[in-house]
Scaffold this motif. Structure first.
Motif, PDB file in Angstrom:
ATOM      1  N   VAL A   1      27.324 100.438  42.988  1.00 15.14           N
ATOM      2  CA  VAL A   1      27.106  99.075  42.506  1.00 15.14           C
ATOM      3  C   VAL A   1      26.474  99.102  41.114  1.00 15.14           C
ATOM      4  O   VAL A   1      26.835  98.314  40.234  1.00 15.14           O
ATOM      5  CB  VAL A   1      26.222  98.275  43.483  1.00 15.14           C
ATOM      6  CG1 VAL A   1      25.858  96.921  42.894  1.00 15.14           C
ATOM      7  CG2 VAL A   1      26.949  98.083  44.812  1.00 15.14           C
ATOM      8  N   LYS A   2      25.533 100.012  40.896  1.00 20.49           N
ATOM      9  CA  LYS A   2      24.891 100.137  39.594  1.00 20.49           C
ATOM     10  C   LYS A   2      25.923 100.489  38.517  1.00 20.49           C
ATOM     11  O   LYS A   2      25.908  99.948  37.407  1.00 20.49           O
ATOM     12  CB  LYS A   2      23.808 101.205  39.664  1.00 20.49           C
ATOM     13  CG  LYS A   2      22.924 101.274  38.426  1.00 20.49           C
ATOM     14  CD  LYS A   2      21.802 102.284  38.627  1.00 20.49           C
ATOM     15  CE  LYS A   2      20.834 102.255  37.449  1.00 20.49           C
ATOM     16  NZ  LYS A   2      19.736 103.240  37.617  1.00 20.49           N
ATOM     17  N   ILE A   3      26.838 101.386  38.864  1.00 22.29           N
ATOM     18  CA  ILE A   3      27.894 101.775  37.921  1.00 22.29           C
ATOM     19  C   ILE A   3      28.858 100.613  37.701  1.00 22.29           C
ATOM     20  O   ILE A   3      29.295 100.353  36.568  1.00 22.29           O
ATOM     21  CB  ILE A   3      28.636 103.023  38.430  1.00 22.29           C
ATOM     22  CG1 ILE A   3      27.686 104.219  38.493  1.00 22.29           C
ATOM     23  CG2 ILE A   3      29.836 103.338  37.527  1.00 22.29           C
ATOM     24  CD1 ILE A   3      28.247 105.410  39.249  1.00 22.29           C
ATOM     25  N   PHE A   4      29.216  99.892  38.800  1.00 27.51           N
ATOM     26  CA  PHE A   4      30.055  98.690  38.666  1.00 27.51           C
ATOM     27  C   PHE A   4      29.475  97.758  37.612  1.00 27.51           C
ATOM     28  O   PHE A   4      30.172  97.294  36.711  1.00 27.51           O
ATOM     29  CB  PHE A   4      30.071  97.885  39.984  1.00 27.51           C
ATOM     30  CG  PHE A   4      30.794  98.489  41.143  1.00 27.51           C
ATOM     31  CD1 PHE A   4      31.873  99.330  40.973  1.00 27.51           C
ATOM     32  CD2 PHE A   4      30.404  98.183  42.438  1.00 27.51           C
ATOM     33  CE1 PHE A   4      32.543  99.860  42.069  1.00 27.51           C
ATOM     34  CE2 PHE A   4      31.064  98.698  43.535  1.00 27.51           C
ATOM     35  CZ  PHE A   4      32.135  99.547  43.361  1.00 27.51           C
ATOM     36  N   LEU A   5      28.179  97.482  37.768  1.00 30.72           N
ATOM     37  CA  LEU A   5      27.531  96.471  36.939  1.00 30.72           C
ATOM     38  C   LEU A   5      27.426  96.919  35.481  1.00 30.72           C
ATOM     39  O   LEU A   5      27.720  96.137  34.560  1.00 30.72           O
ATOM     40  CB  LEU A   5      26.148  96.145  37.504  1.00 30.72           C
ATOM     41  CG  LEU A   5      25.367  95.027  36.804  1.00 30.72           C
ATOM     42  CD1 LEU A   5      26.199  93.745  36.727  1.00 30.72           C
ATOM     43  CD2 LEU A   5      24.056  94.757  37.549  1.00 30.72           C
ATOM     44  N   GLY A   6      27.000  98.157  35.254  1.00 30.43           N
ATOM     45  CA  GLY A   6      26.899  98.643  33.890  1.00 30.43           C
ATOM     46  C   GLY A   6      28.244  98.633  33.183  1.00 30.43           C
ATOM     47  O   GLY A   6      28.349  98.226  32.015  1.00 30.43           O
ATOM     48  N   SER A   7      29.290  99.048  33.887  1.00 27.48           N
ATOM     49  CA  SER A   7      30.632  99.066  33.298  1.00 27.48           C
ATOM     50  C   SER A   7      31.093  97.656  32.961  1.00 27.48           C
ATOM     51  O   SER A   7      31.668  97.415  31.887  1.00 27.48           O
ATOM     52  CB  SER A   7      31.622  99.728  34.270  1.00 27.48           C
ATOM     53  OG  SER A   7      31.201 101.028  34.618  1.00 27.48           O
ATOM     54  N   ALA A   8      30.864  96.716  33.867  1.00 31.91           N
ATOM     55  CA  ALA A   8      31.268  95.327  33.623  1.00 31.91           C
ATOM     56  C   ALA A   8      30.524  94.749  32.423  1.00 31.91           C
ATOM     57  O   ALA A   8      31.109  94.064  31.579  1.00 31.91           O
ATOM     58  CB  ALA A   8      31.000  94.476  34.867  1.00 31.91           C
ATOM     59  N   ARG A   9      29.231  95.034  32.320  1.00 32.79           N
ATOM     60  CA  ARG A   9      28.442  94.540  31.183  1.00 32.79           C
ATOM     61  C   ARG A   9      28.937  95.152  29.869  1.00 32.79           C
ATOM     62  O   ARG A   9      28.993  94.480  28.832  1.00 32.79           O
ATOM     63  CB  ARG A   9      26.964  94.875  31.387  1.00 32.79           C
ATOM     64  CG  ARG A   9      26.273  94.003  32.429  1.00 32.79           C
ATOM     65  CD  ARG A   9      24.872  94.516  32.691  1.00 32.79           C
ATOM     66  NE  ARG A   9      24.109  93.608  33.561  1.00 32.79           N
ATOM     67  CZ  ARG A   9      22.956  93.930  34.124  1.00 32.79           C
ATOM     68  NH1 ARG A   9      22.422  95.125  33.920  1.00 32.79           N
ATOM     69  NH2 ARG A   9      22.323  93.059  34.895  1.00 32.79           N
ATOM     70  N   GLY A  10      29.305  96.437  29.915  1.00 35.63           N
ATOM     71  CA  GLY A  10      29.807  97.085  28.715  1.00 35.63           C
ATOM     72  C   GLY A  10      31.100  96.464  28.224  1.00 35.63           C
ATOM     73  O   GLY A  10      31.270  96.199  27.025  1.00 35.63           O
TER      74      GLY A  10
END
Length: 247
Positions: free
Chosen positions: A57-66
């Motif tokens: 989930v943390k990776i999902f969120l960081g990627s989406a924000r990027g």
């Protein structure tokens, strides 16, 4: 790298230098100690550690924000054009950061598509034009990849069966066998089934066949934030505290 939309630039790998010639085009960026998302998910060997739900989930969120940050540049006219797990690099704390920004317009179309077959966007094949909505579709395939544990393309040295992930996921969901979609490594975790289904719904919205039906990346990031918050809120306190202490 905590924070909301004000820190979205932190989820894009900074460019330090570049080399441009007819035969070779290189980018030099910060060293990312945890490697790529592709290696984290699909690397093999005795030392590999399964990727738990909180980390994904943390990776999902960081990627989406990027990606959302990239889309906000130049008056909201920028797109990436090559979203895939190899281009999501990870910090030591497993924040997902987007790399290879700006390379796609410099590459010829057939070469670019040959490397991203599994993330291929239906309308791009016809128009040969990369758009923000095409990035959203590729991000949806990336979510499928993290949720299912399946590789969306063939890669050297491995002989896994390659599947059209959006088509396969839709078919399983239509048969109401939703739990069959998820990576077996995720099914070991209790109390996250609801959040997994919510994330699956987000990924299905992203891979809608109609570009107009896909959400924009700002909205995708907000939906993932809501899943993350509900995950912590709804989880039994003892498990929540245990996971929050995990590096």
């Amino acid at each position: 790298m905590e924070g909301g939309s004000g820190s979205t630039q932190m989820y894009v790998v900074p460019l330090r230098a570049y080399y441009y010639s007819k035969d070779e085009k290189l980018l030099v960026s910060n060293y990312m100690p945890a490697g790529s998302l592709f290696t984290l998910l699909h690397g093999r060997g005795e030392g590999r550690t399964p990727v738990d739900w909180d980390s994904r989930v943390k990776i999902f969120l960081g990627s989406a924000r990027g990606i959302a940050h990239i889309h906000s540049e130049s008056g909201g006219k920028c797109s990436h054009g090559n979203i895939k797990s190899c281009n999501v690099l990870l910090t030591q704390d497993l924040d997902g950061c987007i790399s290879d920004v700006g390379l796609t317009p410099l590459m010829n179309f057939p070469a670019t598509m040959s490397r991203t077959t599994g993330y291929c966007v239906p309308e791009v094949v016809e128009t040969r034009k990369f758009t923000q909505k095409a990035d959203v579709y590729s991000f949806g395939v990336l979510l499928h990849e993290m949720l299912t544990g399946k590789v969306p393309f063939q890669y050297p040295g491995h002989h896994d069966v390659v599947v059209d992930l959006p088509r396969w996921v839709r078919s399983v969901v239509c048969e109401e066998w939703t739990t069959e979609v998820f990576d077996v490594e995720l099914l070991r975790h209790q109390h996250v089934e609801k959040q997994m289904v919510q994330m699956l719904q987000i990924s299905l919205a992203c891979v809608s066949k109609s570009p107009d039906m896909r959400p924009n990346m700002d909205d995708v990031a907000k939906m993932i934030e809501e899943v993350q918050q509900s995950d912590v809120t709804n989880r039994p306190s003892s498990e929540s505290e245990s996971n929050l202490q995990t590096p």
